[in-house]
Design a protein around this motif. Sequence first.
Motif, PDB file in Angstrom:
ATOM      1  N   ILE A   1      -2.045  -2.720   6.890  1.00 24.82           N
ATOM      2  CA  ILE A   1      -2.148  -3.223   5.515  1.00 24.82           C
ATOM      3  C   ILE A   1      -1.136  -2.500   4.634  1.00 24.82           C
ATOM      4  N   ILE A   2      -1.078  -1.196   4.722  1.00 29.13           N
ATOM      5  CA  ILE A   2      -0.146  -0.427   3.878  1.00 29.13           C
ATOM      6  C   ILE A   2       1.295  -0.860   4.135  1.00 29.13           C
ATOM      7  N   ARG A   3       1.603  -1.132   5.373  1.00 34.12           N
ATOM      8  CA  ARG A   3       2.976  -1.514   5.740  1.00 34.12           C
ATOM      9  C   ARG A   3       3.435  -2.790   5.035  1.00 34.12           C
ATOM     10  N   GLN A   4       2.470  -3.655   4.691  1.00 34.20           N
ATOM     11  CA  GLN A   4       2.827  -4.951   4.088  1.00 34.20           C
ATOM     12  C   GLN A   4       3.224  -4.852   2.615  1.00 34.20           C
ATOM     13  N   TYR A   5       2.958  -3.711   1.973  1.00 33.30           N
ATOM     14  CA  TYR A   5       3.169  -3.619   0.523  1.00 33.30           C
ATOM     15  C   TYR A   5       4.354  -2.724   0.175  1.00 33.30           C
ATOM     16  N   GLN A   6       5.091  -3.195  -0.837  1.00 34.86           N
ATOM     17  CA  GLN A   6       6.238  -2.427  -1.328  1.00 34.86           C
ATOM     18  C   GLN A   6       5.776  -1.377  -2.348  1.00 34.86           C
ATOM     19  N   THR A   7       4.722  -1.723  -3.100  1.00 31.88           N
ATOM     20  CA  THR A   7       4.227  -0.830  -4.155  1.00 31.88           C
ATOM     21  C   THR A   7       2.752  -0.518  -3.915  1.00 31.88           C
ATOM     22  N   ILE A   8       2.432   0.771  -3.951  1.00 34.25           N
ATOM     23  CA  ILE A   8       1.058   1.210  -3.722  1.00 34.25           C
ATOM     24  C   ILE A   8       0.583   1.991  -4.958  1.00 34.25           C
ATOM     25  N   CYS A   9      -0.638   1.677  -5.400  1.00 33.16           N
ATOM     26  CA  CYS A   9      -1.275   2.486  -6.440  1.00 33.16           C
ATOM     27  C   CYS A   9      -2.443   3.233  -5.792  1.00 33.16           C
ATOM     28  N   LEU A  10      -2.477   4.544  -6.006  1.00 31.09           N
ATOM     29  CA  LEU A  10      -3.600   5.355  -5.526  1.00 31.09           C
ATOM     30  C   LEU A  10      -4.497   5.630  -6.725  1.00 31.09           C
ATOM     31  N   ALA A  11      -5.763   5.224  -6.644  1.00 35.02           N
ATOM     32  CA  ALA A  11      -6.648   5.299  -7.815  1.00 35.02           C
ATOM     33  C   ALA A  11      -7.964   5.965  -7.432  1.00 35.02           C
ATOM     34  N   SER A  12      -8.401   6.919  -8.267  1.00 31.93           N
ATOM     35  CA  SER A  12      -9.598   7.669  -7.892  1.00 31.93           C
ATOM     36  C   SER A  12     -10.182   8.441  -9.067  1.00 31.93           C
ATOM     37  N   GLY A  13     -11.466   8.807  -8.919  1.00 31.74           N
ATOM     38  CA  GLY A  13     -12.032   9.834  -9.772  1.00 31.74           C
ATOM     39  C   GLY A  13     -11.559  11.196  -9.270  1.00 31.74           C
ATOM     40  N   ILE A  14     -11.825  12.220 -10.085  1.00 30.91           N
ATOM     41  CA  ILE A  14     -11.492  13.602  -9.676  1.00 30.91           C
ATOM     42  C   ILE A  14     -12.812  14.299  -9.339  1.00 30.91           C
TER      43      ILE A  14
END
Length: 155
Positions: free
Chosen positions: A43-56
Amino acid sequence: MNKTNVLIIYYSTHHGNTLKLCQNLKDKYNFDLMDVKDVTHDIIRQYQTICLASGIYAFSFPKEIKDIVTNENFNDKKVFIIYTCATNYHHYDKSLIKQLLSFDNVNYLGTFSCLGFTTYGPLNLFKGIHKQRPNNDDILNLFKFIEDKIISHII
Ligand SMILES: Cc1cc2nc3c(=O)[nH]c(=O)nc-3n(C[C@H](O)[C@H](O)[C@H](O)COP(=O)(O)O)c2cc1C
């Protein structure tokens, strides 16, 4: 907006604060959205742009998000970060950015952060802090971040 090649990978277990931000981005910008536990190498390989989103959690991004950066290949990708937290005067994204910048030709586009409703530990006694956050203003600020820092890189 037409389909973009952006995947938001999220971890949001406390109150869904981060997921609320991500869902707004999915609705407005048509970004794809996936729980970090469902993400695979293919799945990651298919995307040019990745957003990493999370609480701390405990001054850090969760292991699940850090593992993605450790185990996956971010060479030639564009990356941005979103996080929610209880006290936003720390640069919680510092070590994640450092790790991302070790990839070849990675383009780190920026970080958006805001406060989120928190009932952790003793804060529960006060029925939590930052109730209703992220709120509409946070979401408008997030949209501004996307327009200012991200959009020109993804269309
Ligand atoms: C176990 C735990 C630890 C936390 N540690 C921190 C912390 O070190 N710093 C901080 O600013 N917020 C901390 N928070 C607050 C969360 O980052 C905040 O509530 C965030 O919005 C949660 O996001 P979520 O609802 O998407 O999971 C903590 C919350 C929990 C439950």
